[in-house]
Design an enzyme around this catalytic site. Structure first.
Site, PDB file in Angstrom:
ATOM      1  N   HIS A  61     -13.286 -24.338  17.904  1.00 33.15           N
ATOM      2  CA  HIS A  61     -12.561 -25.589  18.140  1.00 33.15           C
ATOM      3  C   HIS A  61     -11.568 -25.458  19.296  1.00 33.15           C
ATOM      4  CE1 HIS A  61     -11.039 -29.509  17.083  1.00 33.15           C
ATOM      5  NE2 HIS A  61      -9.826 -29.046  16.889  1.00 33.15           N
ATOM      6  N   SER A 118      -9.519 -33.144  19.597  1.00 35.47           N
ATOM      7  CA  SER A 118      -9.267 -32.960  18.160  1.00 35.47           C
ATOM      8  C   SER A 118      -8.619 -34.229  17.597  1.00 35.47           C
ATOM      9  CB  SER A 118      -8.389 -31.720  17.953  1.00 35.47           C
ATOM     10  OG  SER A 118      -8.317 -31.358  16.611  1.00 35.47           O
ATOM     11  N   ASP A 176     -17.818 -24.907  17.554  1.00 37.22           N
ATOM     12  CA  ASP A 176     -16.711 -25.578  16.856  1.00 37.22           C
ATOM     13  C   ASP A 176     -17.189 -25.925  15.449  1.00 37.22           C
ATOM     14  OD1 ASP A 176     -14.720 -27.220  15.882  1.00 37.22           O
ATOM     15  OD2 ASP A 176     -14.700 -28.576  17.617  1.00 37.22           O
TER      16      ASP A 176
END
Lengths: 394, 394
Positions: A363, A161, A330
């Site tokens: 995610h 991320s 995601d």
């Protein structure tokens, strides 16, 4: 305290760990034009640095995480590192071979200098006066940690991320200091929708009357309501629609005997209870100004911007080989955003390995133990071991 | 006022319109067990009801809309009906043939009884004391409008989003009163993610200190900050990721001369400016309690619930033929949710026409003028004209 950790768990992890605080007195010039006269970074390390400092791996964290990547915190036996399934002896990033460093980002609230720290010029918390930072600023601040350890080049810089954006920025800013770059569930710049979610979260915080323009410390209060709403929004974007359906569906929370609804605005569905709990918990430990700062750094990150939007030009000087991983569900940083990175690297004839993992968890998948995902990372690190001719140090 | 409307525009629309307020004195029993002793509904009508009242179409609105479906408001020449591209002379729902009714939902804030109305028992605004409503309650309240006009059976009941849920509920609750049911960009029940977004929006409102437990009217204030955040969240879910990328991308708002960022938390990107504006505008005209009430009605809607989750059983008594339309990039109520409805109807051997429109504009597509979408609706209404042997009335 660690006595309460099962023996097996400890033996499989890096064990009990404590942070170290590094003070840097040399002024740090920032993207904004401001200068931070000095700063502290909280770090943890796992494994042993080898003689030529060639086995170091920097792990970069995401929004709400910290330097506590692996192991059990010495101060709290329930505080397991956020990537403990990934980093440890025999794990995909094997601390029997690698020396792993976790650094709490500058501006965060877990020991590194940030808005809640004391501003040496005033003797009071920085609050709104703490400078806005960028991903590039973080990298410059972290490079001094590498210097501190005498690490000329990282075997790998790695993150998921926001941490993946930092890893990427490391490869761009310090090309000669990154042998391998591992970018997981990340993106080369936020989309309009990503920025939009960040902005709503920030508005929830900033318009909370207890925010006091960022100087809530002086009022002995915290904008908990705004921070809680911000976290709830974030949480929705971390999970996939299907995952939420699977986890919560439309299940009633504490169902009434006859299954009737309560017809009110208190918690009625499981998903509401979950989100409120997450928001409540988060607002109890996370600093609101840090939330603003980190989301803004995310918004600003866009290495292609100064190259007229041409990402391959932004990556032209990169020397690292890349592993890029994305997850099919995601929707925050979907696979297509990772493919943009892969295409730009290939255009430059950089070496890149790309894995698109079919995983249901949105995610958040980058934090979870998925055998295929972990196998990919493990194989890549085994390749690093061979490429750099590393040996077991532990 | 209407003088400022171009002649052509007026001739193509239903013209200048004014609402009518219908008072119902018979108590309305609600799903919650409470009873509303009396209530007012604001309505507008377009076209002419024929002699046997067989050409009536009920149009149901979504969260923030109203009875003002088409034409130009007599009180404000800039106030064009929210579905003016769909309803009017020569339009897909042709008011030369059909008599169209728009009703502001009970509990809304555009003239129908709601939390901001005066509670006759106290002489003060209802506030938190206004009962929680369901989609089924709305239908029961609206059925009396049909009675008022002597409409035994609607030629069609139609709506998009929440309005589509109402149309569906009409077909279930009053099977003999709905000849055709038109359900657009809708769902048979909210997903966990849908509920989650509603819940965050509600938390933003409820935790706003100016909400005063719903009784902000008495404090001469409005929870504008919470309502604005709620609207911003909603807006993100109405647009597709691609649509936002197309509309705003990462464009800087009021770019600096050298293109540098401002490094702060004020508006920096176009998308932030857009969202703030939408939130600000909305919080100036929409009632916060109505926002809670309508989102909660959405959460509760789940006709399959009392049939053990079997949607086809919930639809067993339906007599209407269906037109169902979904849009490929609608991630709020994606096509799969419409297909669930279609499958359940087919299982019952109900007649159903289904169109999945490839459109880039996300959930908002149902409000926009898309030639293929409008052609589908037009063709379906032409079929209604033939099936019910309707004639031009205007």
């Amino acid at each position: 305290m660690a006595e309460s950790i099962p023996e097996k768990k400890l033996s499989e992890s890096v064990g009990v760990v404590s942070p170290v605080y590094l003070d840097f007195q040399e002024p740090l010039p920032l993207a904004s034009g401001q200068v931070l006269e000095n700063y502290t970074l909280a770090i943890e390390t796992y494994g042993t640095l080898n003689a030529d400092a060639s086995n170091a791996v920097l792990v970069c964290h995401a929004l709400n995480a910290s330097h506590h990547v692996a192991g059990v915190s010495a101060s709290d036996p329930n505080d397991i590192g956020w990537w403990d399934n990934m980093v440890g002896p025999g794990k995909p990033v094997d601390t029997n071979v690698f020396f792993v460093i976790g650094i709490n980002n500058l501006g965060s609230c877990f020991g590194s200098s940030g808005p809640a720290s004391i501003n040496p010029q005033t003797g009071r918390p920085w609050g709104a006066a703490f400078p806005v930072l960028t991903v590039e600023d973080w990298v410059r601040a972290q490079a001094r940690v590498a210097d501190h350890f005498g690490i000329k080049r990282f075997a790998a810089v790695m993150g998921g991320s926001l941490g993946g954006m930092q890893a990427l920025s490391w490869a761009i800013q310090c090309p000669e200091r990154v042998a391998h770059c591992v970018v997981i569930a990340s993106t080369c710049s936020l989309s309009a929708q990503n920025i939009a979610f960040n902005e709503v979260a920030r508005r929830a915080i900033i318009t909370d009357p207890e925010f006091y323009g960022g100087d809530y410390y002086a009022h002995n209060t915290v904008p908990k309501r705004g921070l809680s709403v911000a976290r709830m929004i974030g949480h929705i974007t971390y999970l996939s629609d299907d995952d939420m359906a699977e986890k919560f569906g439309r299940a009633q929370r504490n169902p009434t005997e006859d299954g009737r609804f309560r017809y009110g605005y208190d918690v009625e569905f499981e998903v509401e209870s979950y989100l409120r709990y997450q928001g409540e918990k988060f607002s109890g430990y996370f600093d609101a100004n840090t939330y603003l700062l980190i989301t803004r750094a995310l918004d600003y990150f866009d290495p292609a911007r100064r190259h007229g939007g041409d990402l391959s030009k932004a990556l032209a000087n990169v020397q690292a080989d890349f592993l890029t991983v994305s997850f099919t569900t995601d929707w925050r940083f979907p696979p297509e955003r990772s493919r943009e990175l892969v295409r730009a690297l290939l255009k430059n004839q950089s070496k890149v390995t790309y894995a698109e993992i079919d995983a249901p968890h949105g995610h958040d998948a980058f934090l979870l133990t998925d055998p295929r995902y972990h196998a990919v990372v493990r194989a890549y690190y085994e390749r690093i071991v061979r490429a750099l001719d590393l040996e077991v140090t532990a």
